[in-house]
Design an enzyme around this catalytic site. Structure first.
Site, PDB file in Angstrom:
ATOM      1  N   GLU A 253      36.517  42.294  34.112  1.00 50.73           N
ATOM      2  CA  GLU A 253      37.365  43.311  34.736  1.00 50.73           C
ATOM      3  C   GLU A 253      37.615  44.426  33.727  1.00 50.73           C
ATOM      4  OE1 GLU A 253      41.748  43.709  36.985  1.00 50.73           O
ATOM      5  OE2 GLU A 253      41.022  41.774  36.255  1.00 50.73           O
TER       6      GLU A 253
ATOM      7  N   GLN B 110      38.475  35.276  32.033  1.00 57.17           N
ATOM      8  CA  GLN B 110      37.300  36.129  32.152  1.00 57.17           C
ATOM      9  C   GLN B 110      36.288  35.742  31.085  1.00 57.17           C
ATOM     10  OE1 GLN B 110      38.277  40.308  32.667  1.00 57.17           O
ATOM     11  NE2 GLN B 110      40.013  39.793  33.984  1.00 57.17           N
TER      12      GLN B 110
ATOM     13  N   GLU C 175      38.388  33.080  40.516  1.00 59.27           N
ATOM     14  CA  GLU C 175      39.237  33.267  39.338  1.00 59.27           C
ATOM     15  C   GLU C 175      39.863  31.930  38.987  1.00 59.27           C
ATOM     16  OE1 GLU C 175      42.103  36.414  38.886  1.00 59.27           O
ATOM     17  OE2 GLU C 175      40.925  37.799  40.108  1.00 59.27           O
TER      18      GLU C 175
ATOM     19  N   ASN D 139      42.738  42.764  39.790  1.00 59.57           N
ATOM     20  CA  ASN D 139      43.778  43.685  40.233  1.00 59.57           C
ATOM     21  C   ASN D 139      43.333  45.139  40.116  1.00 59.57           C
ATOM     22  OD1 ASN D 139      45.318  41.399  40.586  1.00 59.57           O
ATOM     23  ND2 ASN D 139      46.550  41.705  38.737  1.00 59.57           N
TER      24      ASN D 139
ATOM     25  N   ASN E 182      40.752  41.983  46.637  1.00 59.28           N
ATOM     26  CA  ASN E 182      41.224  41.024  45.633  1.00 59.28           C
ATOM     27  C   ASN E 182      42.712  40.742  45.831  1.00 59.28           C
ATOM     28  OD1 ASN E 182      41.090  39.684  42.796  1.00 59.28           O
ATOM     29  ND2 ASN E 182      42.786  41.128  42.635  1.00 59.28           N
ATOM     30  N   GLU E 183      43.073  39.468  45.967  1.00 58.30           N
ATOM     31  CA  GLU E 183      44.466  39.002  45.971  1.00 58.30           C
ATOM     32  C   GLU E 183      45.382  39.909  46.816  1.00 58.30           C
ATOM     33  OE1 GLU E 183      45.813  38.421  41.951  1.00 58.30           O
ATOM     34  OE2 GLU E 183      44.399  36.779  41.595  1.00 58.30           O
TER      35      GLU E 183
END
Length: 501
Positions: free
Chosen positions: A27, A349, A292, A72, A172-173
């Site tokens: 990310e 990550q 994740e 995010n 995402n989320e």
């Protein structure tokens, strides 16, 4: 000494393993990109600015797929900012992590880096501040051969051939209140469905991942999955799961039992998927993308002190200890036990940010403790996941009951004529004797017994000192169809069998 038993047989199959369960994640966060995989002024940088020393460590993990660009970050990201001539790319306020994003590194650079790393790309689209148009345009830019505005723009940017990215995450989320553009399940379900429809019109060959809850403790879980999948079930191929763990109470025995909760989380999501399948009278089986997962808690306090609106500050730089490596091994074992439904997973990550690989800017790179179980699983865990019949003594902790001291998974490679037994002894004070019935594998021998162990659960690796490393002096013997092994206290073990030629 406590004793556990196991019976393995090549007919007790769970599923063929999708290699992509050993994926990872990059990310635009902290030093994952800038100072991590990309540092043009570093002595080890190649002609594109990619750190060759980092690439070598990534190749050692044999990472099959890497998710990008978030996370995010993607929920307020304009992908167009990161393509084209670098001197024309804008600096932006990156809202998720409150830093300055220079956009010096973007879609094409990542596609090039992934190719050098030997990995596929899992691309995420922005369904926070944007939607259908931005997603279909990015897909056209990446995958369409030419003759259209966005595909011809890619060619102008120096990429005549399409990137042919197969796997795409629909946001995402999106249930997280921290997310820019947070959605209700109805809002997300509708938007994701319509975005998926448009993307499949551009490229019918892609795979799509529908957003699940941000984690299993969300108040929206599991209703979020039921509502969103009611919209996206026929359009998506996977639903995502995210989960992080930490030993905040400094209770190591309880900490190592956390995969009991992980197992429940996976089973709950499977149940919801199958409920929606029945509700829709569908023949399609929804698969899981655990895109994740990791340990994340060591850096929480230092991250609160970071000055906002700086470029690539050191964020989420957890320094992992030995017990973290044990839990990471247990997480990978859990994925192997669910290989029939968990088809992709991404350790979050890959470099510097809650990562197995660390770097110094303009300096060294090194392997964190968690690098090793991840490497062992990825390198040796290819083939068919078998269902071992296990008998193990158990224990109770503050949060869990009937936790087996032995956590294990078995992988059989028919092509290589190899069997790999991943075995974790969760007992932090005592060795565990393990007897394994392998009579169904006549003519096999023990090739090696790898062990990761340390007398101090809190030991860490640094750039100057790496006390946590595996060795091949494991205690195991094969006689009369049985492997007799001793698993040291709090140890990660990889017992590899190979057929005699």
């Amino acid at each position: 000494m406590k004793q556990a038993k196991m019976v393995i047989d090549k007919e007790y199959r769970i599923s063929d393993i999708d290699d992509r369960i050993y994926g990872s994640f990059i990310e635009h966060l902290g030093r994952a990109v800038y100072g991590g995989i990309y540092e043009p002024r570093h002595p080890e940088a190649d002609e594109q600015g990619f750190r060759k020393d980092v690439l070598e460590l990534v190749k050692g993990l044999n990472v099959p797929i890497v998710r990008y660009p978030g996370g995010n970050m993607v929920s307020a990201y304009n992908w167009e900012d990161g393509v084209g001539p670098k001197d024309r790319r804008p600096n932006r306020l990156e809202l998720a992590w409150r830093v300055i994003e220079t956009n010096e590194f973007g879609t094409n650079e990542f596609a090039d880096w992934a190719k050098k790393a030997g990995s596929e790309v899992m691309m995420a689209v922005n369904l926070g501040t944007r939607g259908i148009d931005a997603a279909r345009n990015l897909l056209e830019y990446c995958n369409h051969p030419g003759g259209t505005y966005w595909s011809d723009l890619r060619k102008q940017h120096g990429y005549d051939q399409p990137h042919n990215i197969k796997t795409w995450c629909l946001g995402n989320e999106m249930d997280g209140p921290w997310q820019v553009g947070q959605k209700t399940p109805e809002e997300y379900g509708r938007l994701a469905k319509e975005t998926a429809k448009a993307m499949r019109l551009v490229d019918p060959e892609i795979e799509l991942v529908s957003c699940g809850s941000s984690n299993s403790s969300m108040p929206t879980f599991p209703e979020w999955e039921a509502t969103t999948l009611d919209h996206t079930y026929q359009e998506a191929d996977y639903v995502s799961l995210h989960q992080y763990f930490g030993n905040r109470d400094n209770d190591s025995q309880n900490y190592l039992a956390n995969t009991m909760e992980l197992d429940r989380f996976i089973n709950t999501v499977i149940s919801i998927c199958d409920y929606i399948k029945a509700k829709k009278r569908s023949r399609k089986k929804m698969m899981l993308s655990f895109d994740e997962w990791n340990v994340w808690y060591h850096s929480n306090n230092q991250d609160k002190e970071i000055e906002p609106w700086t470029v690539a500050p050191p964020q989420l730089e957890d320094v992992y200890n030995f017990e973290d490596a044990l839990l990471v091994g247990s997480i990978l074992i859990t994925f192997l036990k669910h290989a029939d439904r968990v088809k992709m997973a991404c350790m979050a990550q890959l470099v510097n940010v809650i990562a197995p690989i660390m770097t110094d800017n303009m300096g060294a790179t090194w392997k964190q403790t968690i690098y090793y179980p991840y490497m062992h699983a990825s390198v040796f865990g290819r083939g068919t996941s078998l269902h071992p019949v296990v008998s193990s003594p158990k224990f109770d902790t503050k949060d869990f009951t009937d936790v087996p001291y032995l956590d294990s998974a078995v992988v059989y490679s028919e092509e290589q004529e190899e069997v790999t037994i991943f075995a974790l002894n969760r007992h932090i004070k005592e060795d565990l004797k393990l007897d394994i019935n392998v009579s169904g594998f006549e003519g096999y021998r023990i090739q090696e017994h790898i062990v990761l162990e340390n007398s101090d659960l809190k030991t860490v690796n640094t750039s100057l000192h790496q006390p946590v490393k595996p060795h091949t002096n494991g205690k195991s013997e094969l006689r009369d169809g049985y492997v007799e092994a001793v698993l040291g206290k709090a140890s990660w073990n990889v017992i590899r069998l190979k057929k005699n030629k």
